[in-house]
Design a protein around this motif. Structure first.
Motif, short mmCIF file in Angstrom:
data_model
loop_
_atom_site.label_atom_id
_atom_site.label_comp_id
_atom_site.label_asym_id
_atom_site.label_seq_id
_atom_site.Cartn_x
_atom_site.Cartn_y
_atom_site.Cartn_z
N THR A 451 0.83 -1.21 0.00
CA THR A 451 0.00 0.00 0.00
C THR A 451 0.86 1.25 0.00
N ARG A 454 2.99 1.56 -3.46
CA ARG A 454 2.23 1.96 -4.64
C ARG A 454 1.83 3.44 -4.57
N ASN A 455 1.38 3.90 -3.40
CA ASN A 455 0.95 5.29 -3.28
C ASN A 455 2.11 6.27 -3.39
N LYS A 458 3.34 6.37 -7.05
CA LYS A 458 2.48 7.17 -7.93
C LYS A 458 2.79 8.65 -7.80
N LEU A 524 -1.95 -10.73 -6.40
CA LEU A 524 -2.50 -9.40 -6.73
C LEU A 524 -1.49 -8.31 -6.40
N CYS A 525 -0.80 -8.44 -5.27
CA CYS A 525 0.22 -7.46 -4.90
C CYS A 525 1.36 -7.45 -5.92
N GLU A 527 1.17 -8.30 -9.01
CA GLU A 527 0.65 -7.73 -10.27
C GLU A 527 0.62 -6.21 -10.21
N LYS A 528 0.17 -5.66 -9.09
CA LYS A 528 0.07 -4.21 -8.97
C LYS A 528 1.44 -3.54 -8.89
N LEU A 529 2.41 -4.24 -8.36
CA LEU A 529 3.74 -3.66 -8.22
C LEU A 529 4.57 -3.78 -9.50
N GLY A 531 3.39 -5.79 -12.56
CA GLY A 531 2.69 -6.19 -13.79
C GLY A 531 2.58 -7.70 -13.88
N LYS A 532 1.45 -8.18 -14.35
CA LYS A 532 1.19 -9.62 -14.35
C LYS A 532 2.10 -10.38 -15.30
N TYR A 537 6.99 -10.68 -11.38
CA TYR A 537 5.78 -11.35 -10.92
C TYR A 537 6.00 -12.86 -10.84
#
Length: 669
Positions: A451, A454-455, A458, A524-525, A527-529, A531-532, A537
């Motif tokens: 969390t 990612r924030n 950005k 999911l983490c 992927e968000k960090l 990319g899948k 990943y």
């Protein structure tokens, strides 16, 4: 004053205390300090205790053994030994003086309600043992000096409350030491009965006035009832902060408690701790291969909240002058009552109190966040103080450490503070989640790491009008990559050129043991960090699965070795199958029945099919757990939602006996 009824009653009570009375019950009445005994005036007869409880309220006359006196109304009665006590009991039931005394002393005695096996309740006096134990606990819990038990205040309290007289400080010291040894023996018994590994946390604290350093060691584990237990097992004086010293104290402390199995050790990011963990692993592995999990590969865990503090401090350094200006303004307002009243006069919204405007602690960034959040609400009042209050402006003209004090806060300072508060809420929420002291947090750590990453990423990569905030985010990202990069290899992190630290991947594995998330959340983490379709990943996902398989294999070996594995059920199944084969008497061996054609039975063909596909179809606990659907809670997995992970594993420990052992160890980190 001397002729008052109270004084007269006190004199009577003191006289009656010298009389000899008796009872089978500890009933406190005037003059009941000793048990009544009947004996001849010349002492020729042997002492005999009276059996009737009526003698708690009467005293025999010293001049005439066959007559007695009521302790309340002072009336005399005949009481020959062979005549019984019915007349005395009848008088007591109607004695007004006794009823008045009983009503006055209803709540004055230190008594407690006891319930026997049949459910009957009775009053009994608090024993001296309980009183002294409670006193010793008060001294320890209240951090009071031992001389307190000899103080006039405590003696007066005991006298007023009709408690036992207090003991001296030497006796108190001996009893506290004995209590400590007894509690320590109980704790060692609990740890000895516990089958789980222990996770440790340790830190060094330096006393501000004596400059003496102390090392505290805390053990964490999940007990047999699936409750998190924490015990301070060491508070040791250390001469220095070197890695060798820390490792030696750790090894000696664990030897003192006879602890031979450890899961993880959580420390802060000091360089000495990294050296200490290496030395400790080398020394502790001498207990055997079972001493550490996976040969201590994941022993060292860095404190997540300490890393959060370092990251935020790095970002706050860029706006240090703005923070200092606001902090100085708050400090001025809180420094005296008159200044607070002057500030409150300029506050438009409601009543102002000291608690409405907290002052931060410079070493704790979350207090800085709370200070800024509250100060922004009173921005207009601070601006009025600058425009109208001369002492407020003179305060900032004073010298501090040879330099003019920073402030008052300008418009730019307030704008930067507002932007910073919106940004710091990310870290503040994570700190609240990870700073829990009564519940497990290891399964929440990676969620907060992703969390934050990612924030902050950005903000640091998005160009916009707020360039200062973007620079702050870039600075923080440097710290995040340093401490929370899962791709740093051990050899690379140990090299002198690299300043990065290896992230312990057990923090990710702990997330998988949350039945609401499992590998779905971890993927999911990733992927968000990254990319899948990224290589990161795939590497991370495969790495976490590999660690879980290695953990499962090691715990399975220990589970079967201890006799709790599936070996017993397998042997039972084999004997059952053998019995059926012997009872049938049929010939199942393959043989030629004619023309070179072999004899085939369908049940034999099916057994061969099961043997070929059985390994693929029959999954172990780990595969079953990961394949099952995740637990769905009504509130989702949002911030503040509480899901009792330990209760879930307690309910499913029979279904997942090996995984539940791993969960108990990893969730206690």
């Amino acid at each position: 004053m001397d002729s008052s009824p109270t004084h007269e009653q006190d004199e009577v009570n003191h006289q009656l205390m010298d009389e000899e009375i008796s009872s089978d019950e500890d009933v406190q009445t005037p003059g009941s300090g000793k048990r009544n005994e009947r004996e001849e005036d010349d002492g020729s007869r042997s002492k005999k205790k009276t059996r009737s409880d009526v003698w708690n309220h009467y005293s025999r006359l010293p001049t005439n053994y066959n007559r007695c006196k009521c302790r309340y109304c002072k009336k005399e009665f005949s009481c020959p030994t062979k005549s019984g006590t019915s007349n005395l009991r009848k008088h007591k039931s109607g004695c007004r003086a006794y009823m008045a005394w009983k009503a006055a002393n209803k709540f004055r005695d230190q008594s407690q309600i006891n319930v026997d096996e049949e459910g009957n309740m009775s009053l009994s006096k608090v024993s001296e043992k309980v009183f002294r134990e409670a006193t010793n606990e008060m001294i320890v819990l209240g951090e009071l000096p031992l001389s307190f038990v000899e103080s006039l205040a405590w003696k007066n309290f005991c006298k007023k409350a009709q408690m036992d007289p207090p003991v001296c400080r030497k006796t108190c010291t001996k009893e506290i030491a004995a209590m400590y040894m007894a509690r320590k023996a109980e704790m060692k018994k609990v740890i000895g009965q516990n089958k789980q590994r222990l996770s440790l946390t340790t830190d060094i604290w330096t006393a501000p006035y004596t400059a003496i350093s102390y090392m505290v060691i805390t053990a964490h584990f999940i007990d047999s009832s699936w409750k998190l237990r924490k015990m301070i097992i060491g508070f040791k004086n250390v001469d220095d902060h070197k890695g060798s010293t820390i490792a030696r104290v750790l090894v000696d402390c664990l030897a003192e408690w006879d602890i031979k199995r450890v899961f993880c050790i959580t420390v802060d990011n000091a360089t000495a701790n990294t050296s200490a963990m290496k030395k400790f692993k080398e020394e502790f592995m001498k207990h055997g291969e079972d001493a550490l999990v996976l040969k201590g590969e994941f022993l060292h865990v860095r404190c997540a909240t300490h890393i959060l503090n370092l990251i935020v401090k790095e970002g706050l350094s860029e706006v240090d002058d703005s923070l200092t200006a606001i902090r100085n303004g708050v400090q001025y307002v809180r420094s005296s009552t008159n200044r607070l009243k002057s500030f409150e006069f300029r506050v438009d919204s409601g009543k102002m109190t000291r608690g409405s405007l907290p002052l931060d602690v410079k070493t704790r960034w979350n207090s800085t966040y709370l200070m800024l959040d509250q100060a922004i609400k009173f921005r207009a009042a601070f601006e009025k103080m600058e425009a109208e209050d001369k002492p407020y402006n003179d305060y900032f003209m004073e010298l501090e450490n040879g330099k003019k004090r920073i402030g008052p806060a300008t418009t730019t300072d307030w704008e930067e503070a507002e932007r910073l508060v919106h940004f710091l809420v990310i870290f503040y929420n994570s700190t609240l989640m990870l700073s829990a002291t009564k519940g497990i947090t290891s399964h929440k750590i990676y969620n907060e790491i992703v969390t934050i990453t990612r924030n902050v990423s950005k903000i640091s990569s998005t160009p916009g009008p707020d360039e200062t905030l973007r620079v702050n985010a870039l600075t923080m990202m440097g710290k995040i990559r340093k401490y929370w990069n899962p791709f740093i290899e051990e050899s690379e992190s140990e090299s002198s050129k690299s300043k990065s630290c290896k992230m312990n991947k057990l923090l990710i594995v702990a997330t998988v043991f949350d039945p609401r998330k499992k590998m779905n959340f971890a993927n999911l983490c990733f992927e968000k960090l990254y990319g899948k379709e990224s290589i990161e990943y795939t590497l991370l996902s495969d790495s976490i699965m590999e660690i879980m398989k290695r953990l499962f294999e090691e715990y399975t070996l220990g589970y079967n070795t201890s006799g709790g594995g599936s070996g017993g059920s397998q042997s039972q199944g084999g004997s059952s199958s053998q019995t059926q084969t012997q009872d049938s008497g049929a010939v199942f061996q393959s043989q030629v029945i004619g023309s070179g054609i072999g004899y085939e039975r369908m049940d034999n063909l099916y057994e061969e099919l099961v043997q070929e596909t059985g390994t693929e179809d029959s999954s172990n606990e780990l595969e079953v757990y990961l394949r099952e659907k995740v637990e769905v809670t009504k509130g989702g997995i949002g911030l503040g939602t509480e899901f009792d992970v330990l209760s879930w594993w307690r309910r499913n420990s029979v279904k997942f006996p090996i995984l539940s052992q791993i969960a108990a160890d990893i969730l206690a980190v």
